[in-house]
Design a protein around this motif. Structure first.
Motif, PDB file in Angstrom:
ATOM      1  N   VAL A  42      -2.878  -2.878  -3.695  1.00 25.37           N
ATOM      2  CA  VAL A  42      -1.969  -1.907  -3.078  1.00 25.37           C
ATOM      3  C   VAL A  42      -1.188  -1.181  -4.159  1.00 25.37           C
ATOM      4  O   VAL A  42      -0.713  -1.791  -5.124  1.00 25.37           O
ATOM      5  N   HIS A  46       1.149   3.619  -0.806  1.00 29.69           N
ATOM      6  CA  HIS A  46       0.213   3.171   0.216  1.00 29.69           C
ATOM      7  C   HIS A  46       0.969   2.724   1.469  1.00 29.69           C
ATOM      8  O   HIS A  46       2.037   2.122   1.391  1.00 29.69           O
ATOM      9  N   ARG A  47       0.360   3.016   2.614  1.00 29.86           N
ATOM     10  CA  ARG A  47       0.883   2.491   3.873  1.00 29.86           C
ATOM     11  C   ARG A  47       0.038   1.272   4.238  1.00 29.86           C
ATOM     12  O   ARG A  47      -1.191   1.365   4.347  1.00 29.86           O
ATOM     13  N   VAL A  48       0.710   0.129   4.413  1.00 32.22           N
ATOM     14  CA  VAL A  48       0.025  -1.151   4.590  1.00 32.22           C
ATOM     15  C   VAL A  48       0.494  -1.792   5.883  1.00 32.22           C
ATOM     16  O   VAL A  48       1.689  -1.808   6.188  1.00 32.22           O
ATOM     17  N   SER A 111      -4.013   6.388   9.829  1.00 33.34           N
ATOM     18  CA  SER A 111      -2.705   6.524   9.178  1.00 33.34           C
ATOM     19  C   SER A 111      -2.403   5.425   8.165  1.00 33.34           C
ATOM     20  O   SER A 111      -1.343   5.456   7.543  1.00 33.34           O
ATOM     21  N   ASP A 113      -3.517   2.894   4.801  1.00 35.70           N
ATOM     22  CA  ASP A 113      -4.381   2.742   3.623  1.00 35.70           C
ATOM     23  C   ASP A 113      -4.982   1.350   3.507  1.00 35.70           C
ATOM     24  O   ASP A 113      -6.091   1.186   2.991  1.00 35.70           O
ATOM     25  N   ARG A 114      -4.237   0.325   3.914  1.00 33.38           N
ATOM     26  CA  ARG A 114      -4.704  -1.044   3.829  1.00 33.38           C
ATOM     27  C   ARG A 114      -4.292  -1.791   5.102  1.00 33.38           C
ATOM     28  O   ARG A 114      -3.138  -1.728   5.515  1.00 33.38           O
ATOM     29  N   LEU A 140      -7.243   2.815  10.203  1.00 31.93           N
ATOM     30  CA  LEU A 140      -7.508   3.056   8.782  1.00 31.93           C
ATOM     31  C   LEU A 140      -7.840   4.512   8.523  1.00 31.93           C
ATOM     32  O   LEU A 140      -8.591   5.146   9.275  1.00 31.93           O
ATOM     33  N   ARG A 141      -7.309   5.034   7.436  1.00 27.54           N
ATOM     34  CA  ARG A 141      -7.731   6.338   6.959  1.00 27.54           C
ATOM     35  C   ARG A 141      -9.160   6.264   6.431  1.00 27.54           C
ATOM     36  O   ARG A 141      -9.609   5.192   5.994  1.00 27.54           O
ATOM     37  N   GLY A 144      -9.881   4.007   3.639  1.00 26.83           N
ATOM     38  CA  GLY A 144      -8.945   2.892   3.732  1.00 26.83           C
ATOM     39  C   GLY A 144      -9.689   1.575   3.825  1.00 26.83           C
ATOM     40  O   GLY A 144     -10.883   1.524   4.161  1.00 26.83           O
ATOM     41  N   GLU A 145      -8.973   0.487   3.555  1.00 31.12           N
ATOM     42  CA  GLU A 145      -9.633  -0.810   3.395  1.00 31.12           C
ATOM     43  C   GLU A 145      -8.980  -1.907   4.237  1.00 31.12           C
ATOM     44  O   GLU A 145      -7.748  -1.960   4.363  1.00 31.12           O
TER      45      GLU A 145
END
Length: 203
Positions: A42, A46-48, A111, A113-114, A140-141, A144-145
């Motif tokens: 991360v 990042h948005r998590v 929206s 990233d993780r 996930l974008r 994204g993962e």
């Protein structure tokens, strides 16, 4: 509003929640959380989102490691979320907590990233798992993962028997994500054999 339904709490019983943090600390589960976060890589900005965050141990660890990340923990258990929020306040960490089931996440499409998941998947009934993975794909974008750690499966316990790596990878791929075992998985850890998975939403 969260629709009320049954769920399996962190220690199996609500009355035992007070034991969750001491037990995981004594078992050395923090080392597994570090492996998960190392793999997730991360970055600030990042948005998590963590599904099934419990009392917030993973998201709090992440916020300490990566200032500048936007971190949200979700869980259906309001008691666990209150504990997580109190810990975040005490430690001065900007982690948000929100009550939600993993198949009804409170964020817009594409929206995040993780997405993180730590020892949550085996809590779900088999019928619920595809809906959860479809929801992970939704939030996930592109690019994204998902980073997931869980028991390796094959155990006599009914919730673990079907949690084998090939089934978990198939479940994730059926949701439209490119999934692999990380290569650091299927190892012996403080709470038995475990597997790390990584999946990417295709661009």
């Amino acid at each position: 509003m969260v629709t009320e339904r049954d769920y399996l709490p962190a220690m199996g019983q609500h009355a035992l929640l007070f034991l969750y943090d001491p037990c995981t600390r004594l078992a050395g589960v923090g080392r597994l959380h570090d492996e998960l976060l190392d793999q997730a890589d991360v970055r600030p900005g990042h948005r998590v989102l963590e599904i099934g965050c419990g009392t917030g141990n993973v998201v709090l660890r992440l916020a300490r490691r990566t200032p500048g990340a936007d971190v949200l923990g979700t869980d259906p258990d309001p008691r666990a979320l209150r504990r997580g929020h109190r810990k975040a306040v005490r430690r001065g960490l900007p982690v948000r907590f929100e009550r939600a089931f993993a198949d009804e996440l409170p964020v817009p499409d594409a929206s995040v990233d993780r997405v993180l998941s730590s020892y949550m998947l085996h809590h779900l009934d088999d019928a619920d798992k595809p809906r959860v993975m479809a929801e992970v794909h939704r939030v996930l974008r592109p690019g994204g993962e998902l980073h997931l750690i869980d028991a390796a499966g094959g155990h006599a316990h009914p919730r673990l028997a079907g949690n084998t790596p090939d089934r978990v990878v198939a479940l994730i791929r059926d949701a439209g994500l490119d999934a692999t075992e990380s290569g650091r998985g299927h190892r012996r850890g403080p709470v038995g054999h475990y597997v790390l998975y990584r999946a990417v939403r295709r661009p």
